[in-house]
Design an enzyme around this catalytic site. Structure first.
Site, PDB file in Angstrom:
ATOM      1  N   GLU A 187       0.799  -1.227   0.000  1.00  0.00           N
ATOM      2  CA  GLU A 187       0.000   0.000   0.000  1.00  0.00           C
ATOM      3  C   GLU A 187       0.835   1.282   0.000  1.00  0.00           C
ATOM      4  O   GLU A 187       0.710   2.122   0.902  1.00  0.00           O
ATOM      5  CB  GLU A 187      -0.968  -0.019   1.193  1.00  0.00           C
ATOM      6  CG  GLU A 187      -1.904  -1.218   1.150  1.00  0.00           C
ATOM      7  CD  GLU A 187      -2.927  -1.231   2.280  1.00  0.00           C
ATOM      8  OE1 GLU A 187      -2.946  -0.289   3.090  1.00  0.00           O
ATOM      9  OE2 GLU A 187      -3.722  -2.189   2.348  1.00  0.00           O
ATOM     10  N   ASN A 229       2.321  -4.362  -3.548  1.00  0.00           N
ATOM     11  CA  ASN A 229       0.941  -4.795  -3.295  1.00  0.00           C
ATOM     12  C   ASN A 229       0.087  -3.559  -3.029  1.00  0.00           C
ATOM     13  O   ASN A 229       0.472  -2.703  -2.235  1.00  0.00           O
ATOM     14  CB  ASN A 229       0.953  -5.716  -2.057  1.00  0.00           C
ATOM     15  CG  ASN A 229      -0.232  -6.639  -1.985  1.00  0.00           C
ATOM     16  OD1 ASN A 229      -0.616  -7.243  -2.991  1.00  0.00           O
ATOM     17  ND2 ASN A 229      -0.816  -6.779  -0.803  1.00  0.00           N
ATOM     18  N   HIS A 265     -10.018  -6.639  -2.071  1.00  0.00           N
ATOM     19  CA  HIS A 265     -11.058  -6.638  -1.031  1.00  0.00           C
ATOM     20  C   HIS A 265     -12.261  -5.903  -1.631  1.00  0.00           C
ATOM     21  O   HIS A 265     -12.328  -4.666  -1.601  1.00  0.00           O
ATOM     22  CB  HIS A 265     -10.575  -5.909   0.228  1.00  0.00           C
ATOM     23  CG  HIS A 265      -9.416  -6.591   0.906  1.00  0.00           C
ATOM     24  ND1 HIS A 265      -9.544  -7.811   1.513  1.00  0.00           N
ATOM     25  CD2 HIS A 265      -8.118  -6.229   1.039  1.00  0.00           C
ATOM     26  CE1 HIS A 265      -8.375  -8.182   2.020  1.00  0.00           C
ATOM     27  NE2 HIS A 265      -7.492  -7.238   1.733  1.00  0.00           N
ATOM     28  N   GLU A 294      -5.450 -10.689  -2.163  1.00  0.00           N
ATOM     29  CA  GLU A 294      -6.209 -10.697  -0.892  1.00  0.00           C
ATOM     30  C   GLU A 294      -7.708 -10.715  -1.159  1.00  0.00           C
ATOM     31  O   GLU A 294      -8.481  -9.998  -0.530  1.00  0.00           O
ATOM     32  CB  GLU A 294      -5.837  -9.462  -0.044  1.00  0.00           C
ATOM     33  CG  GLU A 294      -4.358  -9.352   0.235  1.00  0.00           C
ATOM     34  CD  GLU A 294      -3.985  -8.209   1.169  1.00  0.00           C
ATOM     35  OE1 GLU A 294      -4.878  -7.683   1.858  1.00  0.00           O
ATOM     36  OE2 GLU A 294      -2.792  -7.861   1.208  1.00  0.00           O
ATOM     37  N   ASP A 296     -11.471 -11.068  -1.221  1.00  0.00           N
ATOM     38  CA  ASP A 296     -12.667 -11.466  -0.472  1.00  0.00           C
ATOM     39  C   ASP A 296     -13.828 -10.631  -0.992  1.00  0.00           C
ATOM     40  O   ASP A 296     -13.658  -9.479  -1.388  1.00  0.00           O
ATOM     41  CB  ASP A 296     -12.525 -11.391   1.060  1.00  0.00           C
ATOM     42  CG  ASP A 296     -11.860 -10.131   1.591  1.00  0.00           C
ATOM     43  OD1 ASP A 296     -11.900  -9.088   0.898  1.00  0.00           O
ATOM     44  OD2 ASP A 296     -11.313 -10.171   2.704  1.00  0.00           O
TER      45      ASP A 296
HETATM   46  C1  XIL Z   1      -5.419  -7.544   8.010  1.00  0.00           C
HETATM   47  C2  XIL Z   1      -5.598  -8.852   8.754  1.00  0.00           C
HETATM   48  O1  XIL Z   1      -6.456  -9.682   8.021  1.00  0.00           O
HETATM   49  C3  XIL Z   1      -6.161  -8.598  10.126  1.00  0.00           C
HETATM   50  O2  XIL Z   1      -6.179  -9.794  10.889  1.00  0.00           O
HETATM   51  C4  XIL Z   1      -5.305  -7.536  10.854  1.00  0.00           C
HETATM   52  O3  XIL Z   1      -5.916  -7.208  12.079  1.00  0.00           O
HETATM   53  C5  XIL Z   1      -5.135  -6.277  10.018  1.00  0.00           C
HETATM   54  O4  XIL Z   1      -4.625  -6.633   8.736  1.00  0.00           O
HETATM   55  N1  XIL Z   1      -4.649  -5.220   3.545  1.00  0.00           N
HETATM   56  C6  XIL Z   1      -3.535  -5.962   3.840  1.00  0.00           C
HETATM   57  C7  XIL Z   1      -3.600  -7.012   4.890  1.00  0.00           C
HETATM   58  O5  XIL Z   1      -2.511  -5.858   3.144  1.00  0.00           O
HETATM   59  O6  XIL Z   1      -2.377  -7.187   5.554  1.00  0.00           O
HETATM   60  C8  XIL Z   1      -4.688  -6.694   5.899  1.00  0.00           C
HETATM   61  O7  XIL Z   1      -4.785  -7.811   6.786  1.00  0.00           O
HETATM   62  C9  XIL Z   1      -5.993  -6.412   5.203  1.00  0.00           C
HETATM   63  C10 XIL Z   1      -5.869  -5.218   4.305  1.00  0.00           C
END
Ligand code: XIL
Length: 377
Positions: A187, A229, A265, A294, A296
């Site tokens: 990020e 990322n 996400h 990631e 979801d």
């Molecule tokens: C999140 C985890 O899933 C949680 O358990 C933690 O509390 C916070 O981080 N983007 C990312 C991940 O790159 O590392 C994050 O993961 C979600 C958003």
């Protein structure tokens, strides 16, 4: 109740995707009553017979046969559960430690290294022939607290460089040959917007810190594949453009960057068709690998939430694989354990297995796309 630290980011993103903050939690529980898909086959066919008899494949075998890295985030604390392990091993060929490699987890104070949980995941991967993606080396997201305070207190550039080099080198050397790819910078762009995130590393080291982190990581492990990322580009065309411009600059300058991960996400539950395909095609044209890292997909208030969710899973897989992306990683796999419960509120059921590890329609959609893409088609 959602942890306070997540609410600010969730609200900012909700505004971007045009959701009222209240509607984020409006469909809590909607998915719990939806139907689940019939179980995927549990047989142990070889890759060859899987290619010829797709129905007999586990999802993991379908991914292997398609030459696709199908990954999931895992937590060390769940690995002692038989259902968790079984579902994971039948479905995925790659894992990403969800939190265990983050700086604040693995190196919380200058002289404390907490390798145990990450070692546990990497050992599990070795024992079960899984790839491991390292997540992550550098990430300063102020709200989440991903970088420990002791690092955030270092204002002297030379000292910060020394500490970063020591951190990256120690972590990468420990897992050399076992973690084949790393998120070097997570990020780097503003969560909402299109500028560089004004994090501590940028603040002290300047805008070139991103390239510098890649050079340090490459020196630490020249064999590792190095990724940048990024989050929330699916709904923000300006941010997607900024990501492409940043990667182009890095590539033009000869930075040792191998790939770009798009987190995925999908907080609104959908993404405009074609957006991901176009983004991946543009990134690929710069000569870097692309991946969804990631994924979801929270259910929305659709009348048939699980079918709608499955359609979006299929769409995302198709656009990614059509653009020659070779990795799709979901951020967890069972609705029993998902950060979305904290981020958006409970009950959004964003993952391909339900809370009892039963496969949902989303898993079938993933399998269908993998089978369609077998033999690199
Ligand atoms: C999140 C985890 O899933 C949680 O358990 C933690 O509390 C916070 O981080 N983007 C990312 C991940 O790159 O590392 C994050 O993961 C979600 C958003």
């Amino acid at each position: 109740m959602r942890p306070r630290r997540f609410v600010a980011i969730a609200s900012a993103l909700a505004a971007v995707v045009g959701l009222a903050a209240a509607s984020l939690a409006a469909c809590s529980g909607a998915a719990e009553t939806g139907r689940v898909a019939p179980p995927a086959s549990q047989t142990t066919t070889t890759r060859a017979s899987c290619t010829h008899r797709p129905d007999a494949c586990t999802t993991r075998q379908a991914a292997d046969a398609a030459g696709v890295t199908l990954g999931t985030a895992v937590a060390a604390s769940h690995l002692d559960q038989a259902d968790y392990r079984r579902t994971l091993l039948e479905t995925f060929n790659s894992i990403t430690p969800e939190n265990e490699l983050k700086w604040s987890s693995i190196h919380p104070t200058p002289d404390t290294w907490n390798f145990g949980p990450a070692d546990q995941i990497v050992d599990f991967a070795q024992a079960n022939d899984l790839q491991v993606k390292g997540h992550n080396l550098i990430w300063d997201q102020k709200v989440i607290g991903s970088t420990p305070d002791w690092v955030l207190r270092i204002d002297d550039p030379a000292e910060l460089r020394r500490v970063i080099r020591d951190h990256i080198t120690t972590v990468m050397h420990r897992y050399r040959g076992k973690v084949d790819r790393w998120d070097v910078v997570n990020e780097p762009l503003d969560t909402v917007g299109s500028g560089l995130y004004d994090n501590h590393f940028r603040h002290v080291l300047g805008d070139d810190y991103v390239a510098e982190m890649f050079r340090i990581a490459h020196e630490a492990d020249p064999e590792a594949h190095l990724f940048l990322n990024e989050a929330a580009v699916e709904y923000q065309p300006a941010k997607a453009g900024a990501l492409i411009a940043l990667v182009k600059r890095l590539v033009d300058e000869g930075t040792p960057i191998d790939g770009v991960g798009v987190q995925g996400h999908l907080i609104s539950g959908s993404v405009e068709p074609g957006v991901l395909r176009t983004l991946f095609d543009e990134l690929r044209s710069l000569g870097v690998a692309v991946a969804i890292t990631e994924l979801d997909i929270p259910t929305s208030s659709d009348a048939r939430p699980l079918d709608a969710q499955a359609t979006v899973y299929g769409q995302v897989l198709a656009e990614c694989l059509d653009a020659s992306c070779r990795e799709v990683t979901t951020w967890g796999f069972t609705d029993r354990y998902t950060w979305i419960d904290d981020f958006l509120g409970p009950g959004r059921a964003p993952l391909p297995f339900d809370r009892s590890y039963r496969p949902k329609s989303a898993l079938n959609a993933i399998r269908d796309e993998l089978l369609l893409h077998q033999n690199g088609n």
